[in-house]
Each structure stands twice: as C-alpha cells, then as structure tokens.
Motif scaffolding. Structure first.
Motif, PDB file in Angstrom:
ATOM      1  N   ARG A 234       0.817  -1.214   0.000  1.00 51.94           N
ATOM      2  CA  ARG A 234       0.000   0.000   0.000  1.00 51.94           C
ATOM      3  C   ARG A 234       0.855   1.270   0.000  1.00 51.94           C
ATOM      4  N   LYS A 235       2.128   1.144   0.379  1.00 51.11           N
ATOM      5  CA  LYS A 235       2.997   2.316   0.453  1.00 51.11           C
ATOM      6  C   LYS A 235       3.580   2.609  -0.930  1.00 51.11           C
ATOM      7  N   THR A 236       2.719   3.098  -1.805  1.00 48.47           N
ATOM      8  CA  THR A 236       3.126   3.352  -3.181  1.00 48.47           C
ATOM      9  C   THR A 236       4.176   4.449  -3.291  1.00 48.47           C
ATOM     10  N   TRP A 237       4.272   5.301  -2.274  1.00 47.11           N
ATOM     11  CA  TRP A 237       5.285   6.374  -2.319  1.00 47.11           C
ATOM     12  C   TRP A 237       6.704   5.830  -2.126  1.00 47.11           C
ATOM     13  N   HIS A 238       6.792   4.533  -1.810  1.00 43.73           N
ATOM     14  CA  HIS A 238       8.107   3.906  -1.688  1.00 43.73           C
ATOM     15  C   HIS A 238       8.420   3.032  -2.903  1.00 43.73           C
ATOM     16  N   GLU A 239       7.810   3.340  -4.037  1.00 47.33           N
ATOM     17  CA  GLU A 239       7.994   2.496  -5.214  1.00 47.33           C
ATOM     18  C   GLU A 239       9.446   2.461  -5.678  1.00 47.33           C
ATOM     19  N   ASN A 240      10.219   3.511  -5.398  1.00 44.07           N
ATOM     20  CA  ASN A 240      11.630   3.521  -5.809  1.00 44.07           C
ATOM     21  C   ASN A 240      12.458   2.463  -5.089  1.00 44.07           C
ATOM     22  N   THR A 241      11.959   1.984  -3.945  1.00 44.34           N
ATOM     23  CA  THR A 241      12.721   0.976  -3.204  1.00 44.34           C
ATOM     24  C   THR A 241      12.742  -0.358  -3.938  1.00 44.34           C
ATOM     25  N   HIS A 242      11.880  -0.532  -4.924  1.00 50.29           N
ATOM     26  CA  HIS A 242      11.852  -1.769  -5.710  1.00 50.29           C
ATOM     27  C   HIS A 242      12.815  -1.707  -6.892  1.00 50.29           C
ATOM     28  N   ARG A 243      13.531  -0.602  -7.011  1.00 46.41           N
ATOM     29  CA  ARG A 243      14.503  -0.436  -8.091  1.00 46.41           C
ATOM     30  C   ARG A 243      15.912  -0.391  -7.517  1.00 46.41           C
ATOM     31  N   GLU A 244      16.894  -0.452  -8.394  1.00 40.94           N
ATOM     32  CA  GLU A 244      18.276  -0.344  -7.942  1.00 40.94           C
ATOM     33  C   GLU A 244      18.517   1.057  -7.369  1.00 40.94           C
ATOM     34  N   VAL A 245      19.452   1.141  -6.429  1.00 38.62           N
ATOM     35  CA  VAL A 245      19.775   2.422  -5.807  1.00 38.62           C
ATOM     36  C   VAL A 245      20.271   3.401  -6.868  1.00 38.62           C
ATOM     37  N   ASN A 246      19.708   4.621  -6.857  1.00 37.86           N
ATOM     38  CA  ASN A 246      20.118   5.626  -7.833  1.00 37.86           C
ATOM     39  C   ASN A 246      19.987   7.021  -7.229  1.00 37.86           C
ATOM     40  N   ARG A 247      20.481   8.006  -7.951  1.00 41.83           N
ATOM     41  CA  ARG A 247      20.497   9.396  -7.472  1.00 41.83           C
ATOM     42  C   ARG A 247      19.370  10.233  -8.076  1.00 41.83           C
ATOM     43  N   SER A 248      18.345   9.584  -8.593  1.00 44.71           N
ATOM     44  CA  SER A 248      17.320  10.308  -9.346  1.00 44.71           C
ATOM     45  C   SER A 248      16.650  11.418  -8.553  1.00 44.71           C
ATOM     46  N   SER A 249      16.517  11.249  -7.247  1.00 44.10           N
ATOM     47  CA  SER A 249      15.806  12.263  -6.464  1.00 44.10           C
ATOM     48  C   SER A 249      16.736  13.185  -5.684  1.00 44.10           C
ATOM     49  N   SER A 250      18.032  12.959  -5.768  1.00 45.22           N
ATOM     50  CA  SER A 250      18.969  13.797  -5.026  1.00 45.22           C
ATOM     51  C   SER A 250      19.124  15.148  -5.728  1.00 45.22           C
ATOM     52  N   GLY A 251      18.945  16.239  -4.993  1.00 44.47           N
ATOM     53  CA  GLY A 251      19.044  17.568  -5.566  1.00 44.47           C
ATOM     54  C   GLY A 251      17.781  18.029  -6.274  1.00 44.47           C
ATOM     55  N   SER A 252      16.697  17.266  -6.110  1.00 45.99           N
ATOM     56  CA  SER A 252      15.450  17.611  -6.806  1.00 45.99           C
ATOM     57  C   SER A 252      14.775  18.848  -6.219  1.00 45.99           C
ATOM     58  N   TRP A 253      15.276  19.365  -5.101  1.00 44.35           N
ATOM     59  CA  TRP A 253      14.660  20.533  -4.476  1.00 44.35           C
ATOM     60  C   TRP A 253      14.647  21.746  -5.408  1.00 44.35           C
ATOM     61  N   GLU A 254      15.609  21.815  -6.313  1.00 50.51           N
ATOM     62  CA  GLU A 254      15.671  22.962  -7.219  1.00 50.51           C
ATOM     63  C   GLU A 254      14.432  23.044  -8.103  1.00 50.51           C
ATOM     64  N   LYS A 255      13.825  21.896  -8.393  1.00 47.90           N
ATOM     65  CA  LYS A 255      12.614  21.870  -9.220  1.00 47.90           C
ATOM     66  C   LYS A 255      11.340  21.838  -8.374  1.00 47.90           C
ATOM     67  N   ARG A 256      11.438  21.247  -7.202  1.00 44.57           N
ATOM     68  CA  ARG A 256      10.249  21.049  -6.381  1.00 44.57           C
ATOM     69  C   ARG A 256       9.889  22.253  -5.516  1.00 44.57           C
ATOM     70  N   LEU A 257      10.864  23.043  -5.150  1.00 45.73           N
ATOM     71  CA  LEU A 257      10.597  24.185  -4.265  1.00 45.73           C
ATOM     72  C   LEU A 257      10.356  25.457  -5.066  1.00 45.73           C
ATOM     73  N   GLU A 258       9.439  26.244  -4.581  1.00 49.96           N
ATOM     74  CA  GLU A 258       9.197  27.550  -5.180  1.00 49.96           C
ATOM     75  C   GLU A 258      10.304  28.515  -4.732  1.00 49.96           C
ATOM     76  N   PRO A 259      10.518  29.592  -5.468  1.00 45.17           N
ATOM     77  CA  PRO A 259      11.599  30.530  -5.105  1.00 45.17           C
ATOM     78  C   PRO A 259      11.535  31.003  -3.663  1.00 45.17           C
ATOM     79  N   TRP A 260      10.335  31.295  -3.151  1.00 42.40           N
ATOM     80  CA  TRP A 260      10.242  31.783  -1.773  1.00 42.40           C
ATOM     81  C   TRP A 260      10.615  30.686  -0.779  1.00 42.40           C
ATOM     82  N   GLU A 261      10.347  29.426  -1.149  1.00 41.43           N
ATOM     83  CA  GLU A 261      10.698  28.315  -0.264  1.00 41.43           C
ATOM     84  C   GLU A 261      12.207  28.094  -0.233  1.00 41.43           C
TER      85      GLU A 261
END
Length: 342
Positions: A234-261
C-alpha cells in the motif's frame, strides 16, 4: 571472532530522508531484520499506564492484545502469528521493553535472523523514551539535504502540513540528533548521509556495520531484492525501493521548491545545511513575514515537546511497573515472567 552483540538497532531521521532505503539495506543483512513502520512502540509507551503493573499476567495479556489487535498499530504488516506474539509477551519478562522486544524477535525469527531493529523517522523526537525501553539501543541517524526533504514531503499525499512545518521538522531532526550524539557517544549513536549512501553504498554500509559490530554483506547493496517482503504494497510512495539504488531524487529541491521556499529554507536552515556539508544556492534572504512564520512554527513545536517531556517526567514518578526496560536484550534468551500477583 566473538559473535556480535544483540543490541537493538533504531533507524531515524527527518521524514523523506531515506530511512526506508536504509531499513531495507539493513534487512538485507543475513543477521538483521528491520520491519516496516509498526506504529505500536510509541503508542504503547504513552498508553502504558492503561495496562497497569505488568508483573500481573492479566495486564500483560491486555498489553499484548492491544499491540496485536489494534488496527492502527499495523501489526499485520509483520506477517507473524498474532497468537504466538501474544504468548511471547504474556510468558516473557514483565516490562514494556521486553514485551515490545518479544514481538520484534518474533519478526526476526520469521526470517531466521538473530537480531532486530526498528525504523521510524519521527523517532528522532523520542530518543530518550526509546532508550528507557531499550537501554542498549544503537541509534542510526540518516541525514539528507533539508531542501530535498522539504521538496519530497510536498509531494506526499499523506503529508498534511505546509513546507514551513517541513523546514522546522528538518531543523529539529538535526538539533535532536546533535544532542543525542553528545549524550550517547560513538558506541551508541551513528550519523550518516543519504547522499553518501547512494553514491558509495558499499563504503558507507561497511562503516555502518563496523559501528553495529557486524560483518558487511554485499546483499545490503541490493535493497530492492527484499522490498517485496519488507515494504507494504500500500505504500506506493516507496515504489523507488523496488529499483536499484540511484540518485534520481537527489538535488530535486531545485525543481520542487518555489523561489520563496528556497529563500526561506536557506535563510532559516542555512547554518545547519553548511554544517552538514550542503552548499547554499546563494538565494537572497527570505521575506520577513516568511521568517516570522517559520519562527512561530518552530516555537510551537518546541512548546509541544516541552509539554510532552513534562508529562513523561510526571508519569515516571508514578510508573505502574517499576522497570520498563527490556530485559537482557543482548542475549535474546527467553525468561520466566517473575513474581506476580493474580
């Protein structure tokens, strides 16, 4: 070589800092079992007065039934027999820590492993309470760039707070971790970084195993191999754990955060980010109104913690069971329950 000590392993950190990945890496070790989040450890700690003196069989039975039957405890995710778990608590040592240890040992036996751990990000707020129940615990604190934690929390359907609260949460995790490190020392507290873990898994996990007193096993670098049994579907937000370890989400804050954040996170978290090796983007200082929002949120969280600690101190003066610590968690041996009334 002497066998490693059977000490409890506690994994914690700010939510979305990679603690589930680390849980799976540890669970992949041939000697260690770390289940998905159970939610019954702190629940039973804060409700322990309801069960009375655990030296009484009836009270241990009530505690066991609460752990096993209560739906929100997520006991079912462990995949162990509830009746056997109840029996283990009822026939075990009459302390809260021993009761909880009994359930986790049963989970470890499911995989034929001698050692167990527990993972929950929010445990960083409750290190003292956990150590009361498991005095020999080894605390593993995983740290991730606070901006990435905030950006990831924003994407979670289950996260009901705003990004300002997420920033205050990350700051708390850092501060509480530093306090624990000073108090516990290098034998009981270990700090590691998510970015290093995904970049150099073997090196980082070897160092972690040295802290735990275990031999490194290469299987730990393939956590996706155990995700099917250690992460509820049921924990679909952990779907990346079923894949090999990777850096896909590291540093993603630049796209996910708004300028004020970005401005606010670097303004209020900047010193902590730099202290932990994270470079700032050079964003201008946040608006005063946003800084004030953060200060108010952080203050409210500090007040809530003080209230919780005051309540715990009061309860500790009137414990229904004199000792709540797990009995002989190093050996894993079963014990007689001891003297009791009725």
């Amino acid at each position: 070589m002497a066998p490693p000590p059977d000490r409890t392993i506690i994994v914690l950190g700010c939510p979305r800092s990679g603690t589930t990945l680390l849980q799976l890496m540890l669970h992949a070790h041939p000697r260690i079992a770390v289940p998905p989040e159970t939610r019954f450890v702190l629940d039973t700690y804060w409700r322990r007065r309801e069960f009375g003196d655990l030296r009484k069989t009836a009270n241990r039975t009530a505690l066991a039934e609460h752990i096993v039957r209560q739906k929100r405890s997520r006991f079912g995710d462990l995949g162990i027999d509830p009746e056997q778990a109840v029996a283990g608590i009822v026939n075990g040592p009459p302390t809260l820590g021993s009761a909880l240890s009994s359930v986790f040992r049963e989970y470890a036996r499911r995989f034929d492993k001698p050692r167990w751990g527990d993972k929950r990000p929010g445990y960083y707020q409750h290190i003292d309470e956990l150590l009361r129940m498991f005095p020999d615990a080894q605390i593993v604190h995983l740290i991730r760039d606070g901006r990435d934690c905030v950006g990831s929390l924003k994407q979670m359907d289950w996260y009901r707070h705003d990004s300002v609260t997420a920033m205050a949460t990350w700051a708390e995790a850092i501060d509480y971790g530093q306090a624990a490190a000073r108090r516990l020392g290098p034998d009981s507290y270990y700090q590691m970084y998510y970015e290093n873990l995904i970049d150099s898994a073997e090196e980082e996990l070897s160092a972690l195993c040295a802290f735990l007193g275990e031999e490194f096993d290469p299987a730990m670098c393939e956590p996706n191999q155990v995700a099917d049994v250690a992460v509820p579907k049921r924990k679909t937000w952990h779907e990346n754990t079923h894949r090999e370890v990777n850096r896909s989400s590291s540093g993603s804050w630049e796209k996910r955060l708004e300028p004020w954040e970005i401005r606010l996170s670097e303004t209020v978290l900047g010193s902590r980010l730099r202290q932990n090796g994270y470079e700032l983007s050079g964003a201008p200082r946040a608006a005063a109104r946003d800084v004030a929002r953060y200060a108010k949120t952080a203050t409210m969280r500090r007040l809530a913690r003080r209230k919780r600690r005051f309540r715990d101190r009061w309860w500790r003066l009137n414990e229904p069971t004199p000792n709540i610590a797990a009995v002989d968690t190093r050996s894993g041996h079963r014990h007689a329950a001891g003297s009791e009334e009725g």
